[in-house]
Design a protein around this motif. Structure first.
Motif, PDB file in Angstrom:
ATOM      1  N   ALA A   1       0.929  -1.227  -0.024  1.00 28.51           N
ATOM      2  CA  ALA A   1      -0.138  -0.005   0.099  1.00 28.51           C
ATOM      3  C   ALA A   1       0.884   1.151  -0.008  1.00 28.51           C
ATOM      4  N   ARG A   2       0.655   2.219  -0.651  1.00 25.71           N
ATOM      5  CA  ARG A   2       1.341   3.509  -1.178  1.00 25.71           C
ATOM      6  C   ARG A   2       0.838   4.713  -0.151  1.00 25.71           C
ATOM      7  N   LYS A   3      -0.403   4.570   0.196  1.00 22.78           N
ATOM      8  CA  LYS A   3      -0.890   5.589   0.920  1.00 22.78           C
ATOM      9  C   LYS A   3      -2.166   5.064   1.794  1.00 22.78           C
ATOM     10  N   LEU A   4      -2.428   5.373   3.062  1.00 21.45           N
ATOM     11  CA  LEU A   4      -3.425   4.794   3.951  1.00 21.45           C
ATOM     12  C   LEU A   4      -4.351   5.976   4.281  1.00 21.45           C
ATOM     13  N   THR A   5      -5.792   5.312   4.258  1.00 23.52           N
ATOM     14  CA  THR A   5      -6.804   6.475   4.702  1.00 23.52           C
ATOM     15  C   THR A   5      -7.578   5.721   5.795  1.00 23.52           C
ATOM     16  N   GLY A   6      -7.897   6.778   7.101  1.00 29.80           N
ATOM     17  CA  GLY A   6      -8.453   6.304   7.999  1.00 29.80           C
ATOM     18  C   GLY A   6      -7.758   5.740   9.239  1.00 29.80           C
ATOM     19  N   PRO A   7      -7.959   6.181  10.268  1.00 27.93           N
ATOM     20  CA  PRO A   7      -7.035   5.535  11.455  1.00 27.93           C
ATOM     21  C   PRO A   7      -7.525   4.151  11.876  1.00 27.93           C
ATOM     22  N   LEU A   8      -6.480   3.516  12.485  1.00 26.87           N
ATOM     23  CA  LEU A   8      -6.939   2.087  13.105  1.00 26.87           C
ATOM     24  C   LEU A   8      -7.674   2.431  14.484  1.00 26.87           C
ATOM     25  N   ARG A   9      -8.869   1.685  14.794  1.00 28.58           N
ATOM     26  CA  ARG A   9      -9.553   2.049  15.878  1.00 28.58           C
ATOM     27  C   ARG A   9      -9.612   0.721  16.760  1.00 28.58           C
ATOM     28  N   TRP A  10      -9.122   0.767  17.748  1.00 31.57           N
ATOM     29  CA  TRP A  10      -8.618  -0.484  18.726  1.00 31.57           C
ATOM     30  C   TRP A  10     -10.096  -1.057  19.160  1.00 31.57           C
ATOM     31  N   ALA A  11     -10.236  -2.346  18.671  1.00 31.52           N
ATOM     32  CA  ALA A  11     -11.578  -3.191  19.157  1.00 31.52           C
ATOM     33  C   ALA A  11     -11.075  -4.463  18.996  1.00 31.52           C
ATOM     34  N   ASP A  12     -11.617  -5.497  19.912  1.00 29.16           N
ATOM     35  CA  ASP A  12     -11.491  -6.949  19.972  1.00 29.16           C
ATOM     36  C   ASP A  12     -11.685  -7.714  18.371  1.00 29.16           C
TER      37      ASP A  12
ATOM     38  N   PHE B   1       3.089   3.391  10.959  1.00 33.04           N
ATOM     39  CA  PHE B   1       3.159   2.519  12.252  1.00 33.04           C
ATOM     40  C   PHE B   1       2.005   2.709  13.083  1.00 33.04           C
ATOM     41  N   LEU B   2       1.991   1.648  13.969  1.00 31.24           N
ATOM     42  CA  LEU B   2       0.750   1.367  14.819  1.00 31.24           C
ATOM     43  C   LEU B   2       0.865   1.968  16.190  1.00 31.24           C
ATOM     44  N   GLN B   3      -0.230   2.515  16.473  1.00 31.00           N
ATOM     45  CA  GLN B   3      -0.296   3.160  18.013  1.00 31.00           C
ATOM     46  C   GLN B   3      -0.898   1.845  18.849  1.00 31.00           C
ATOM     47  N   ASP B   4       0.324   1.210  19.464  1.00 32.73           N
ATOM     48  CA  ASP B   4       0.026  -0.195  20.122  1.00 32.73           C
ATOM     49  C   ASP B   4      -1.030   0.143  21.322  1.00 32.73           C
ATOM     50  N   ARG B   5      -1.959  -0.929  21.266  1.00 32.47           N
ATOM     51  CA  ARG B   5      -2.821  -0.968  22.330  1.00 32.47           C
ATOM     52  C   ARG B   5      -2.521  -1.073  23.623  1.00 32.47           C
ATOM     53  N   PHE B   6      -1.590  -1.323  23.860  1.00 34.09           N
ATOM     54  CA  PHE B   6      -1.292  -1.092  25.511  1.00 34.09           C
ATOM     55  C   PHE B   6      -0.642   0.069  25.791  1.00 34.09           C
ATOM     56  N   LEU B   7      -0.358   0.914  24.868  1.00 36.00           N
ATOM     57  CA  LEU B   7       0.179   2.108  25.044  1.00 36.00           C
ATOM     58  C   LEU B   7      -1.131   3.211  25.173  1.00 36.00           C
ATOM     59  N   ALA B   8      -2.088   2.861  24.486  1.00 36.24           N
ATOM     60  CA  ALA B   8      -3.355   3.487  24.334  1.00 36.24           C
ATOM     61  C   ALA B   8      -4.038   3.365  25.512  1.00 36.24           C
TER      62      ALA B   8
ATOM     63  N   ARG C   1      -2.714   3.127  28.386  1.00 35.93           N
ATOM     64  CA  ARG C   1      -2.113   4.021  29.564  1.00 35.93           C
ATOM     65  C   ARG C   1      -2.285   5.323  29.398  1.00 35.93           C
ATOM     66  N   GLY C   2      -2.756   5.881  28.116  1.00 31.37           N
ATOM     67  CA  GLY C   2      -2.958   7.212  27.901  1.00 31.37           C
ATOM     68  C   GLY C   2      -1.702   7.570  27.268  1.00 31.37           C
ATOM     69  N   LEU C   3      -0.789   6.840  26.547  1.00 29.54           N
ATOM     70  CA  LEU C   3       0.446   7.103  25.961  1.00 29.54           C
ATOM     71  C   LEU C   3       0.313   6.990  24.455  1.00 29.54           C
ATOM     72  N   ARG C   4       1.297   7.315  23.862  1.00 31.42           N
ATOM     73  CA  ARG C   4       1.457   6.826  22.336  1.00 31.42           C
ATOM     74  C   ARG C   4       2.901   6.598  22.036  1.00 31.42           C
ATOM     75  N   ASN C   5       2.715   5.699  20.721  1.00 32.96           N
ATOM     76  CA  ASN C   5       4.119   5.124  20.296  1.00 32.96           C
ATOM     77  C   ASN C   5       4.596   6.390  19.369  1.00 32.96           C
ATOM     78  N   TYR C   6       5.829   6.901  20.136  1.00 30.58           N
ATOM     79  CA  TYR C   6       6.466   8.096  19.656  1.00 30.58           C
ATOM     80  C   TYR C   6       7.376   7.824  18.612  1.00 30.58           C
ATOM     81  N   TRP C   7       8.278   6.847  18.742  1.00 31.46           N
ATOM     82  CA  TRP C   7       9.127   6.618  18.106  1.00 31.46           C
ATOM     83  C   TRP C   7       9.193   6.082  16.685  1.00 31.46           C
ATOM     84  N   GLY C   8       8.111   5.075  16.603  1.00 32.41           N
ATOM     85  CA  GLY C   8       7.401   4.507  15.364  1.00 32.41           C
ATOM     86  C   GLY C   8       8.022   3.300  15.067  1.00 32.41           C
ATOM     87  N   TYR C   9       8.772   2.628  15.786  1.00 32.05           N
ATOM     88  CA  TYR C   9       9.320   1.107  15.668  1.00 32.05           C
ATOM     89  C   TYR C   9       8.370   0.130  15.623  1.00 32.05           C
TER      90      TYR C   9
END
Length: 709
Positions: free
Chosen positions: A105-116, A219-226, A228-236
């Motif tokens: 994929a060259r470009k993405l649209t829409g955010p990932l929304r965490w759900a089971d 990159f993904l905003q990991d669920r365990f960080l979300a 905790r109210g935190l974000r994946n900053y570095w992007g690895y």
């Protein structure tokens, strides 16, 4: 204008190239899966919210599923659903209820929304990951967009800075500009700010040639960080190897990346990307199903032999990409070439590079990945840098990568930190690090530039914190200060060690400043390729946090106001002077390792080591663990026959020392003193040079072809 109706079936199309490509009449789709039984192309509305059609891919050629959609246009939004066995014990995790992102994929649209529903298995099942989840994940998933990749590059050319002249500035794209009040709010933290003339002027003022960006792949905003109210900053935590991170595009247009690189190139500055091809964001067997896992888990990932339910985790991130598989290796090489050819980037820094070189019998400098890159007519011509370690068996491989790759040299980092902290027994180790770490890299005709020298990086203390904290302070990460390394080789430089962090004590601040400048001088006056961490040039602090991967806030963002304080301006000027000397002096353009074999005058060799008495060091002095001084003399002849001589005098002790300069008698000039960086260059009127505690002094002289002058 009415939109063309969606075709009810796909034409066969072609298996190459992989991804989705528009030809003016329609779009060809091609995706790899060796073990799928059926692949469906899912088409969505422009906003990605409504699924409009599911079309079965009509052909599979050499394990590539392909189809052609006539009349389809640019802007088409799509994803895949893949059918096959759900047999985790055999490595298969197919689940057509899960919408999958195209790996190309060259470009993405829409955010990932965490759900089971993003997980391929039922999270609450007592059988863990063995029971498939049948809920549709499409509403929560980002989708791919078919894009036009044309761009008018004009006369853009890579700056092609020679390795021996390269100075790297490691930076986080978002962190660079989030606190820039002189930029429009929507531009802060994006590519629109990267090529701002004021930032380019700052790089020029310092003498930086190359900017290395932390991951800019989506990159993904990991669920365990979300949670905790935190974000994946570095992007690895890569979600796509081809699409830029959407949050880094101020207007949502891919050309913003190209404009930034075009402008940096016009200013003579190279762009290197930090890339993560060792693992993906899908984690271990309990992670979500977003792309590769659902397309062909058994092909894309390295699984435990005999227990294919579980993943080999050499990366510490839950999974390891299977670069031994030709299609997975192809995906990585296609991605690298794409960023060079489509975006004109100048090189790559490979995260956990040892993983990329691990074959069935362990790390191999002749591994397929290295061979493929080094023979590639596109990739072999850009700068290639490896982080030469991972958590797997035999993962520490500093100095063992093949010629053509440079490597992060953590031995340089650790030695410089320990020497200036005053640790015993560092003299011999420091001598090796100052001269390109020949003990590690002088083999197979490699050059000194192969050693990427650094004292700090994004991972660890900043330079200010390195001299202000004796221990890490990562409480803000929510892991009870358990994360991040405990071995920082740092000190807070208070007399009894009790003052951690900020202080108003002028004596402590003076010592901290001297040690910081001495370490910076050591970095920028060593043979090898220096790498600065953004903000160290004005002593930026992260309040003692040495693992700020989840701190997408003012703790990590650069505060440019600090560069205008007296301390900040002084440090910026210190870095500018040091890099100016590095660019000016022939010793720092040396392309060969020095071993004292060339003699320019009696007793004047290309390299020499001396004590404070001006005499060559004896074996007993080299092995004395309590010695904290060292003098390094280097000599190099230019094209006109003049011999340029430099002497670097180091004193990591707590008392001042006087160095008698080694013979022959020359007319010396003091170029830099880290204890008094405001002093101008000036000739010496006697052969003795005092060096303050925690200080480095650089002297220079020339020897004319006919003799001393």
């Amino acid at each position: 204008m009415s939109r063309s109706p969606i075709a009810s079936t796909l034409l066969p199309g072609k298996p190459y190239p992989l991804g989705a490509h528009w030809d003016g009449l329609g779009i060809n789709f091609a995706v790899f899966s060796a073990n799928a039984t059926r692949v469906e192309l899912c088409l969505f509305s422009r906003n990605g919210r409504k699924e409009l059609a599911r079309l079965t891919m009509p052909e599979c050629t050499d394990e590539v599923w392909h189809g052609y959609l006539p009349h389809a246009s640019l802007g088409t939004v799509y994803g895949y659903r893949v059918h096959g066995p759900y047999e985790p014990h055999h490595g298969h995790r197919f689940n057509p209820a899960k919408l999958l992102l195209d790996p190309y994929a060259r470009k993405l649209t829409g955010p990932l929304r965490w759900a089971d529903a993003l997980f391929g298995y039922r999270l609450q099942s007592p059988r863990a990951d063995l029971t498939p989840d049948r809920r549709d994940s499409a509403p929560m998933m980002p989708k791919a967009i078919v894009v036009d990749e044309s761009f008018h590059w004009g006369d853009d050319r890579p700056p092609a800075v020679p390795w021996e002249r390269t100075v790297i500035y490691e930076a986080h794209l978002r962190g660079l500009s989030m606190r820039r009040d002189d930029l429009l709010p929507h531009q802060r933290g994006t590519f629109a700010a990267l090529s701002d003339p004021r930032f380019v002027d700052h790089l020029h003022h310092l003498g930086v040639t190359t900017i290395e960006l932390l991951p800019i792949h989506a990159f993904l905003q990991d669920r365990f960080l979300a949670q905790r109210g935190l974000r994946n900053y570095w992007g690895y935590s890569t979600l796509s190897y081809y699409a830029p991170e959407p949050a880094y595009l101020s207007g949502g247009e891919l050309n913003e990346v190209k404009v930034a690189i075009r402008r940096l190139h016009a200013a003579g500055i190279e762009v290197i990307l930090d890339v993560v091809y060792n693992h993906t964001c899908e984690g271990n067997e309990l992670g979500p199903t977003l792309s590769w896992r659902g397309l062909d888990n058994a092909s894309y990932y390295r699984l435990v032999p005999g227990d294919e339910r579980h993943y080999i985790n050499d990366t510490g991130c839950g999974n390891t990409l299977n670069l031994s598989h030709p299609r997975v290796l192809q995906m990585v090489l296609d991605s690298l070439r794409y960023w060079v050819q489509c975006y004109h980037v100048d090189g790559f820094r490979f995260d956990l590079g040892s993983t990329l070189g691990r074959e069935g019998n362990g790390f191999d400098p002749g591994a397929g990945f290295f061979d493929a890159v080094l023979q590639d007519p596109v990739l072999s011509r850009v700068k290639l840098i490896s982080e030469p370690w991972d958590l797997g068996p035999g993962g520490y491989q500093v100095g063992n990568h093949p010629p053509g790759f440079a490597e992060w040299n953590d031995k340089f980092r650790d030695t410089v930190r320990r020497f200036w902290r005053g640790d015993p027994g560092q003299r011999g180790e420091l001598a090796a690090r100052l001269t390109g770490s020949a003990d590690l890299f002088d083999r197979r005709h490699r050059k000194p530039w192969a050693s990427i020298n650094f004292v700090t990086a994004h991972d660890g203390f900043t330079l200010a914190d390195l001299v202000s904290y004796a221990a890490k302070h990562n409480e803000a990460n929510g892991e009870d200060n358990r994360d991040g390394t405990d071995d920082n080789a740092s000190a807070n430089w208070s007399p009894d060690g009790s003052v951690e962090g900020p202080t108003d004590d002028p004596a402590i601040l003076a010592t901290r400043g001297q040690v910081a400048r001495a370490m910076m001088a050591t970095l920028l006056l060593s043979q090898g390729t220096p790498m600065l961490t953004a903000g160290d040039e004005w002593l930026r602090s992260q309040q003692g946090n040495n693992n700020a991967y989840c701190q997408d806030n003012e703790l990590s963002w650069l505060n440019w106001d600090d560069a205008q304080t007296p301390t900040g301006r002084g440090m910026v000027e210190c870095v500018r002077r040091l890099l100016g000397l590095r660019a000016r002096l022939p010793a720092y353009a040396e392309r060969q390792f020095l071993h004292g074999r060339q003699e320019f005058a009696p007793g004047l060799h290309d390299i020499g080591w001396f004590g404070v008495d001006g005499e060559p060091l004896t074996p007993e002095q080299w092995s004395n663990p309590e010695e904290r001084t060292l003098a390094l003399r280097r000599a190099r002849r230019d094209a006109d026959g003049q011999v340029h001589v430099t002497v670097l005098l180091l004193n990591a002790g707590t008392e001042a020392v006087e160095y008698r300069l080694p013979p022959p008698a020359l007319i010396w000039s003091r170029l830099f003193d880290s204890a008094r960086p405001e002093l101008p260059e000036a000739p010496l009127d006697h052969p003795v040079q005092p060096v303050a505690p925690h200080a480095a002094v650089l002297l220079a002289a020339t020897l004319a072809p006919s003799g001393p002058s």
